[in-house]
Each structure stands twice: as C-alpha cells, then as structure tokens.
Design a protein around this motif. Structure first.
Motif, short mmCIF file in Angstrom:
data_model
loop_
_atom_site.label_atom_id
_atom_site.label_comp_id
_atom_site.label_asym_id
_atom_site.label_seq_id
_atom_site.Cartn_x
_atom_site.Cartn_y
_atom_site.Cartn_z
N ARG A 229 0.81 -1.22 0.00
CA ARG A 229 0.00 0.00 0.00
C ARG A 229 0.85 1.27 0.00
O ARG A 229 0.46 2.28 -0.55
CB ARG A 229 -0.93 -0.01 1.22
N ARG A 230 2.02 1.21 0.60
CA ARG A 230 2.83 2.43 0.66
C ARG A 230 4.21 2.25 0.00
O ARG A 230 5.16 2.93 0.36
CB ARG A 230 3.00 2.89 2.11
N HIS A 231 4.28 1.31 -0.96
CA HIS A 231 5.59 1.03 -1.56
C HIS A 231 6.14 2.23 -2.33
O HIS A 231 7.36 2.41 -2.44
CB HIS A 231 5.49 -0.19 -2.48
N GLU A 232 5.25 3.08 -2.85
CA GLU A 232 5.73 4.23 -3.61
C GLU A 232 6.31 5.31 -2.70
O GLU A 232 7.06 6.19 -3.15
CB GLU A 232 4.59 4.82 -4.45
N ASP A 233 5.95 5.30 -1.43
CA ASP A 233 6.43 6.31 -0.49
C ASP A 233 7.70 5.88 0.25
O ASP A 233 8.30 6.69 0.96
CB ASP A 233 5.34 6.63 0.54
N LEU A 234 8.07 4.61 0.10
CA LEU A 234 9.23 4.11 0.83
C LEU A 234 10.52 4.63 0.20
O LEU A 234 10.64 4.72 -1.03
CB LEU A 234 9.24 2.58 0.84
N ALA B 71 16.91 3.19 10.38
CA ALA B 71 15.66 3.94 10.48
C ALA B 71 14.47 2.98 10.55
O ALA B 71 13.61 2.93 9.67
CB ALA B 71 15.51 4.88 9.28
N LEU B 72 14.44 2.20 11.61
CA LEU B 72 13.43 1.15 11.74
C LEU B 72 12.05 1.68 12.06
O LEU B 72 11.05 0.98 11.92
CB LEU B 72 13.86 0.15 12.83
N LYS B 73 12.02 2.94 12.52
CA LYS B 73 10.73 3.52 12.90
C LYS B 73 9.74 3.51 11.74
O LYS B 73 8.53 3.41 11.93
CB LYS B 73 10.96 4.96 13.38
N THR B 74 10.28 3.58 10.52
CA THR B 74 9.43 3.59 9.33
C THR B 74 8.58 2.33 9.23
O THR B 74 7.49 2.35 8.66
CB THR B 74 10.31 3.70 8.06
N TYR B 75 9.08 1.24 9.78
CA TYR B 75 8.41 -0.05 9.61
C TYR B 75 7.82 -0.58 10.92
O TYR B 75 7.61 -1.78 11.06
CB TYR B 75 9.41 -1.07 9.06
N TRP B 76 7.53 0.31 11.88
CA TRP B 76 7.10 -0.18 13.19
C TRP B 76 5.78 -0.95 13.12
O TRP B 76 5.58 -1.93 13.85
CB TRP B 76 7.02 0.96 14.19
N PRO C 102 9.27 -14.76 11.51
CA PRO C 102 8.72 -13.62 10.76
C PRO C 102 9.29 -12.27 11.20
O PRO C 102 9.64 -11.43 10.36
CB PRO C 102 7.21 -13.72 11.06
N VAL C 103 9.36 -12.03 12.50
CA VAL C 103 9.81 -10.70 12.95
C VAL C 103 11.30 -10.50 12.68
O VAL C 103 11.74 -9.37 12.36
CB VAL C 103 9.47 -10.50 14.45
N ILE C 104 12.10 -11.57 12.75
CA ILE C 104 13.53 -11.44 12.41
C ILE C 104 13.67 -11.18 10.91
O ILE C 104 14.54 -10.40 10.48
CB ILE C 104 14.30 -12.70 12.85
N THR C 105 12.83 -11.82 10.13
CA THR C 105 12.83 -11.56 8.69
C THR C 105 12.49 -10.09 8.41
O THR C 105 13.18 -9.41 7.64
CB THR C 105 11.79 -12.45 7.98
N GLY C 106 11.43 -9.60 9.05
CA GLY C 106 11.04 -8.21 8.87
C GLY C 106 12.12 -7.24 9.31
O GLY C 106 12.41 -6.25 8.63
N LEU C 107 12.75 -7.55 10.44
CA LEU C 107 13.83 -6.70 10.96
C LEU C 107 15.01 -6.68 9.99
O LEU C 107 15.59 -5.61 9.70
CB LEU C 107 14.26 -7.23 12.33
N SER C 108 15.37 -7.84 9.46
CA SER C 108 16.50 -7.92 8.52
C SER C 108 16.22 -7.11 7.26
O SER C 108 17.09 -6.35 6.78
CB SER C 108 16.75 -9.38 8.14
N LEU C 109 15.02 -7.25 6.72
CA LEU C 109 14.67 -6.51 5.50
C LEU C 109 14.62 -5.01 5.75
O LEU C 109 15.02 -4.21 4.89
CB LEU C 109 13.33 -7.02 4.97
N ALA C 110 14.12 -4.63 6.92
CA ALA C 110 14.08 -3.20 7.25
C ALA C 110 15.49 -2.62 7.37
O ALA C 110 15.77 -1.50 6.91
CB ALA C 110 13.31 -2.99 8.55
N LEU C 111 16.39 -3.40 7.96
CA LEU C 111 17.79 -2.95 8.08
C LEU C 111 18.43 -2.81 6.70
O LEU C 111 19.18 -1.86 6.44
CB LEU C 111 18.58 -3.95 8.93
N LEU C 112 18.13 -3.76 5.82
CA LEU C 112 18.69 -3.69 4.46
C LEU C 112 18.12 -2.50 3.69
O LEU C 112 18.83 -1.83 2.93
CB LEU C 112 18.38 -4.98 3.70
N ALA C 113 16.84 -2.24 3.90
CA ALA C 113 16.16 -1.20 3.10
C ALA C 113 16.49 0.21 3.56
O ALA C 113 16.74 1.10 2.74
CB ALA C 113 14.65 -1.44 3.15
N SER C 114 16.48 0.41 4.86
CA SER C 114 16.57 1.79 5.36
C SER C 114 17.59 1.98 6.47
O SER C 114 17.48 2.93 7.27
CB SER C 114 15.18 2.23 5.87
N GLY C 115 18.54 1.09 6.56
CA GLY C 115 19.56 1.25 7.60
C GLY C 115 18.93 1.08 8.98
O GLY C 115 18.11 0.20 9.20
#
Length: 277
Positions: free
Chosen positions: A52-57, A109-114, A94-107
C-alpha cells in the motif's frame, strides 16, 4: 533485466524467499491449524501494508545495518535446516525476517516499519501456552446462566455447571470462548495497524471484539444447555462440535467485521469533514 538488480527488487526476492521458507517450515513439521492461520494473517497483513505504501518508501542502506541484516538472514537459513519438529524459532522467524529486511532497506531507520514489525511480532506470543493459563469457564457459565434466567428458564448455575430441570452441562475450557476471544483480539490489533482510525476508535476495536466473541459464545453455551434439557442429543452434537459451532464463529466474526467497517466509515467521514472545514 538490468533493473531487476536494483535494491527494491532484490529485497522483494529475499522477502518472497524467506516468507516461503517460513511456510515450508510450518508444512514440514505439520504444525498447521491455528499456527498456520496466524502465519497467513500476519504475512498477508504485512505484505498488504508494504504494498500500500511502496511508492512512499525510501531506500537508504547503511553498511553496519546491512552487515547485521545479512548475519541475521544467514542465521535464519542455517537455523531453518535444523528444524524437524515444532520449534519456538518458528515464532521468531517472521519478525527477524522483517527486521532484517528493514535494516537492508533503510539502515537503522526502523521507525518507518514499526507497524509491519508489530504485526510480524504478534506471532512471537505463545498463544496456546498463554491461553491455557486463562480459564474463563466460570464467567462464561455465569453469563450463559444469566441469559437463560432472564429469558424465563428455571436455571441454577454453580461454578462451571449449568443446571436445567431435565439436564445439566459443564462448561469446559474449550467451550469457554477464550480461543474465539483471542482470534478477535488478533484481528482487532491487525485492523487498527492496517487502518489508522484514531486512538479512541482503535481502543474500541479490541474491547468490542472481546465482548462480541464472549457474548456470542455464551449464547451458544446457553443453546446447548437448552438442547440437553430437551434431551436432543443430535442437535447438541451439531451445535457443540459440528457445523453449528462454526456458524456461531462466523456470526461473531461477521458482527466484528461490521463494527470495524462502521468505525472505518466514521473515521473517513471525520477526515473528509476536517478537510472541508
């Protein structure tokens, strides 16, 4: 083809692969049922939120964060090879997967994916163990007995027992409604994360979900007490363990869904009025 190697596509490929591995683990250990339902719900909600918000990431990697993410992914893959039966690791996957992808995507700045991390983290809760410690059977029996009494039945309720003139039922933990309550609570939390509707409405959703599940299940228990009193064994089995039990679950989920829809409509209307003001 060159564009495939851009970061978003690479992240997408990793996300698809890890999601698939998680479901493959569930299938391998044959731990389906409620755990599989929770996994489907969490993953589907997370994918929807990202889509839903992929264009804003914005993608801004950080060497340190990427190194941590790669170590986590390597550990997930290595640890997955060791899973041959149900393992608590599957709840954290699942949450470790999400955390890993968030780290790869935005360093960092994990707040973006809370919101996404919270949805995936919901699976960490050991719901079966937690719910086994909560017994609301006496409360369910008392409420069902009150419903029968107020509708004119000669009923006596003692603890988890409901006595009618020609028969009695005992409310076991499995019939207390706690599973249905947990299901509604999970749906409510995910709904409020998917659709920001304001803090007051967000507070109403889980509370209303718990009440709807409890009341609908109590009506089912009262119905079964009446069927026992009438010595109608066939109908009792139908509403206890047969399709009838699923019908009550569907009624409860439908009522809860209508409430969420109503609150969402209210939130949208309030937002439109603010824009016009």
């Amino acid at each position: 083809m060159k564009g495939f190697f851009k970061t978003p596509y690479l992240l997408l490929a990793i996300a698809v692969a890890l999601t698939t591995i998680h479901f493959q683990l569930i299938w391998r250990v044959n731990h389906q049922g409620q755990f599989l339902e929770a996994a489907v719900l969490s993953w589907a909600a997370t994918w929807f939120m990202i889509w839903r918000r992929h264009e804003d990431l914005s993608f801004k990697s950080h060497p340190g964060a990427s190194a941590i993410a790669l170590v986590l992914i390597a550990w997930l893959l290595f640890r997955s090879l060791m899973v041959s039966q149900y393992d608590a690791f599957m709840r954290f996957f699942p949450v470790i997967t999400g955390l890993s992808l968030a780290l790869l995507a935005s360093g960092f700045a994990l707040k973006t994916y809370w919101r996404e991390l919270l949805v995936l983290g919901w699976m960490v809760i050991p719901s079966t163990t937690l719910l086994s410690q909560i017994d609301i059977s006496p409360l369910t029996a008392e409420f069902s007995g009150s419903l029968l009494w107020y509708t004119g039945f000669r009923v006596v309720q003692e603890g988890v027992m409901i006595h009618l003139p020609a028969g009695s039922v005992e409310v076991y933990r499995g019939c207390s409604g706690i599973q249905l309550i947990w299901q509604h609570l999970s749906l409510g939390v995910i709904f409020t994360l998917l659709f920001p509707i304001g803090w007051l409405r967000s507070l109403i959703v889980p509370i209303a979900g718990i009440l709807i599940a409890f009341i609908v299940n109590s009506i089912r228990v009262a119905l079964m007490a009446i069927l026992v009193d009438q010595n109608n064994r066939e109908a009792f089995d139908y509403w206890h363990l047969g399709t009838g039990s699923l019908i009550f679950s569907m009624i409860s989920v439908t009522l809860f869904g209508l409430l969420c829809y109503f609150l969402l409509e209210q939130a949208d209307r309030a937002e439109e009025e603010e824009v016009q003001a």
